[in-house]
Design an enzyme around this catalytic site. Structure first.
Site, PDB file in Angstrom:
ATOM      1  N   ARG A 294      45.020  56.211  85.561  1.00  0.00           N
ATOM      2  CA  ARG A 294      43.708  56.845  85.426  1.00  0.00           C
ATOM      3  C   ARG A 294      43.609  57.771  84.213  1.00  0.00           C
ATOM      4  O   ARG A 294      42.672  57.660  83.401  1.00  0.00           O
ATOM      5  CB  ARG A 294      43.386  57.671  86.687  1.00  0.00           C
ATOM      6  CG  ARG A 294      42.925  56.859  87.862  1.00  0.00           C
ATOM      7  CD  ARG A 294      43.439  57.493  89.138  1.00  0.00           C
ATOM      8  NE  ARG A 294      44.878  57.270  89.198  1.00  0.00           N
ATOM      9  CZ  ARG A 294      45.422  56.180  89.749  1.00  0.00           C
ATOM     10  NH1 ARG A 294      44.673  55.331  90.373  1.00  0.00           N
ATOM     11  NH2 ARG A 294      46.731  55.975  89.704  1.00  0.00           N
ATOM     12  N   THR A 295      44.554  58.685  84.075  1.00  0.00           N
ATOM     13  CA  THR A 295      44.430  59.721  83.047  1.00  0.00           C
ATOM     14  C   THR A 295      44.496  59.110  81.652  1.00  0.00           C
ATOM     15  O   THR A 295      43.667  59.400  80.785  1.00  0.00           O
ATOM     16  CB  THR A 295      45.545  60.778  83.230  1.00  0.00           C
ATOM     17  OG1 THR A 295      45.611  61.138  84.603  1.00  0.00           O
ATOM     18  CG2 THR A 295      45.272  62.008  82.393  1.00  0.00           C
TER      19      THR A 295
ATOM     20  N   LYS B 123      65.384  55.770  70.498  1.00  0.00           N
ATOM     21  CA  LYS B 123      66.547  55.855  69.584  1.00  0.00           C
ATOM     22  C   LYS B 123      67.023  57.296  69.458  1.00  0.00           C
ATOM     23  O   LYS B 123      67.836  57.612  68.589  1.00  0.00           O
ATOM     24  CB  LYS B 123      66.160  55.323  68.201  1.00  0.00           C
ATOM     25  CG  LYS B 123      65.700  53.888  68.203  1.00  0.00           C
ATOM     26  CD  LYS B 123      65.243  53.501  66.797  1.00  0.00           C
ATOM     27  CE  LYS B 123      64.403  52.241  66.840  1.00  0.00           C
ATOM     28  NZ  LYS B 123      63.635  52.061  65.615  1.00  0.00           N
TER      29      LYS B 123
ATOM     30  N   ARG C 247      51.210  63.769  78.297  1.00  0.00           N
ATOM     31  CA  ARG C 247      51.729  63.767  79.670  1.00  0.00           C
ATOM     32  C   ARG C 247      53.250  63.698  79.595  1.00  0.00           C
ATOM     33  O   ARG C 247      53.802  62.897  78.823  1.00  0.00           O
ATOM     34  CB  ARG C 247      51.210  62.582  80.471  1.00  0.00           C
ATOM     35  CG  ARG C 247      52.022  62.441  81.752  1.00  0.00           C
ATOM     36  CD  ARG C 247      51.430  61.562  82.770  1.00  0.00           C
ATOM     37  NE  ARG C 247      50.209  62.112  83.320  1.00  0.00           N
ATOM     38  CZ  ARG C 247      49.613  61.592  84.395  1.00  0.00           C
ATOM     39  NH1 ARG C 247      50.151  60.565  84.999  1.00  0.00           N
ATOM     40  NH2 ARG C 247      48.497  62.107  84.852  1.00  0.00           N
TER      41      ARG C 247
ATOM     42  N   HIS D 101      47.759  70.062  85.781  1.00  0.00           N
ATOM     43  CA  HIS D 101      47.024  68.839  85.397  1.00  0.00           C
ATOM     44  C   HIS D 101      45.562  69.291  85.261  1.00  0.00           C
ATOM     45  O   HIS D 101      44.710  68.985  86.110  1.00  0.00           O
ATOM     46  CB  HIS D 101      47.210  67.774  86.470  1.00  0.00           C
ATOM     47  CG  HIS D 101      46.797  66.391  86.076  1.00  0.00           C
ATOM     48  ND1 HIS D 101      46.052  66.119  84.936  1.00  0.00           N
ATOM     49  CD2 HIS D 101      47.018  65.186  86.684  1.00  0.00           C
ATOM     50  CE1 HIS D 101      45.845  64.813  84.868  1.00  0.00           C
ATOM     51  NE2 HIS D 101      46.415  64.228  85.901  1.00  0.00           N
TER      52      HIS D 101
HETATM   53  N1   CP Z   1      45.442  61.291  88.952  1.00  0.00           N
HETATM   54  C1   CP Z   1      46.306  60.872  88.022  1.00  0.00           C
HETATM   55  O1   CP Z   1      46.827  61.692  87.239  1.00  0.00           O
HETATM   56  O2   CP Z   1      46.535  59.537  88.011  1.00  0.00           O
HETATM   57  P1   CP Z   1      47.449  58.775  86.938  1.00  0.00           P
HETATM   58  O3   CP Z   1      48.861  59.223  87.178  1.00  0.00           O
HETATM   59  O4   CP Z   1      47.238  57.318  87.178  1.00  0.00           O
HETATM   60  O5   CP Z   1      46.994  59.207  85.575  1.00  0.00           O
END
Ligand code: CP
Length: 322
Positions: free
Chosen positions: A65-66, A93, A115, A145
């Site tokens: 999603r993110t 590497k 992320r 998040h």
């Molecule tokens: N909600 C969320 O962060 O989903 P993803 O890990 O798929 O990005």
């Protein structure tokens, strides 16, 4: 105190966590997102606010999603978007994360969306980059998040506009959840009067009450008369040992079924940040049921991420109609 997320004039410079952000900034993001919702309904789903800018998605941890909604959001703002495939990049590497970032800066990147499984990764990059470059945390370890917290609040506001009159329950693995932390900070900053957390003792952080929440270990009491039920996944990848007897046992006690949902208000909404584990924290009849707003959460994530990137780049909400 110096806030690394704000510039000298109090404007958003990086989005690293909800904690420490003033209500003014949260409302600016939510209101700006409101002006972007309609872009998806146009024949040409684009506005020119980030034309000529380059956004680099650096996802060192898996995401559906993110990652996808950040990419769509940046494209709808007319940015050039690079999504680095970390598994085939020179990270394998031995290149350090900051060397990777320096190389992308040498290619004139303007914004990094990061992320990482390690808490603090986005902060590290934000401290490292020159002042004209912006960093957005797309989830770091169990820490934060922020865009998920914001899209959750945005979704709640869409279905329950009076935030000052809500009772919200967050259910499940609070201990390992960056989403829960971001959401609780956002909801308390925006004045939601009653936030409940419902979880077994093993899945709650010590002194969780200090976040301003009411603690319940029992679904029957915790779900009573709530307006919003936010379910969380068991974050097995962040657990160091067995914290629960079994997932079947967990579902029996903490899984959201139609029967348990009846304890909430009849018009309560059900949320989940995804990915869901059906039959562990949520029953399919609830996940796909009339009260579920799980997929609208994903859709609103695009508008929130457009808003964050537009604000960081100095774009005005008025530009959304350009
Ligand atoms: N909600 C969320 O962060 O989903 P993803 O890990 O798929 O990005």
């Amino acid at each position: 105190m110096n806030n690394p997320q704000l510039d000298r004039d109090g404007n958003l410079k990086h989005l690293l966590s909800i904690e420490g952000l003033p209500k003014r900034i949260l409302n600016q993001i939510l209101d700006t997102a409101e002006s972007f919702v309609g872009v998806a309904e146009r024949e040409v789903k684009k506005v020119p606010l980030l034309r000529g800018k380059t956004v680099c998605n650096l996802f060192f941890e898996n995401s559906t999603r993110t990652r996808t909604t950040f990419e769509i959001a940046a494209k709808r703002l007319s940015a050039d978007v690079i999504s680095l495939n970390v598994s085939t990049s020179s990270q394998s590497k031995g290149e350090t994360i900051l060397d990777t970032v320096d190389n992308l800066i040498a290619m004139h990147a303007d914004m990094f969306v990061v992320r990482h499984a390690q808490s603090g990764a986005a902060h590290l990059i934000a401290k490292h980059v020159p002042p004209h470059i912006h960093v957005v945390n797309a989830g770091d370890g169990r820490h934060s998040h922020p865009t998920q917290g914001l899209l959750d609040v945005f979704t709640i506001r869409k279905y329950k506009p009076d935030l000052h009159n809500l009772r919200i329950a967050v259910v499940g693995d609070i201990l390992h959840s960056r989403v829960a932390r971001s959401e609780i900070h956002a909801l308390t900053t925006l004045g939601v009067p009653e936030i409940r957390v419902i979880a077994p003792k093993t899945l709650l952080p010590t002194q969780v009450e200090k976040l301003g929440v009411h603690v319940f270990h029992d679904m029957t009491q915790g779900l009573k008369d709530v307006d919003v039920v936010m379910m969380l996944r068991l974050q097995n990848e962040r657990m160091s040992g067995a914290m629960l007897p079994s997932s079947q046992e967990y579902f029996k006690t903490y899984g959201l079924t139609q029967e348990k949902l009846k304890l909430a208000k009849p018009d309560a909404i059900v949320m989940h940040p995804g990915p869901m584990n059906r039959g562990v924290e949520i029953d399919s009849t609830v996940a796909d049921g009339k009260q579920s707003v799980i997929l609208p959460q994903v859709t609103y994530g695009i508008a929130i991420r457009m808003a964050v990137m537009a604000i960081l780049a100095g774009g005005s909400p008025a530009g959304a109609s350009a």
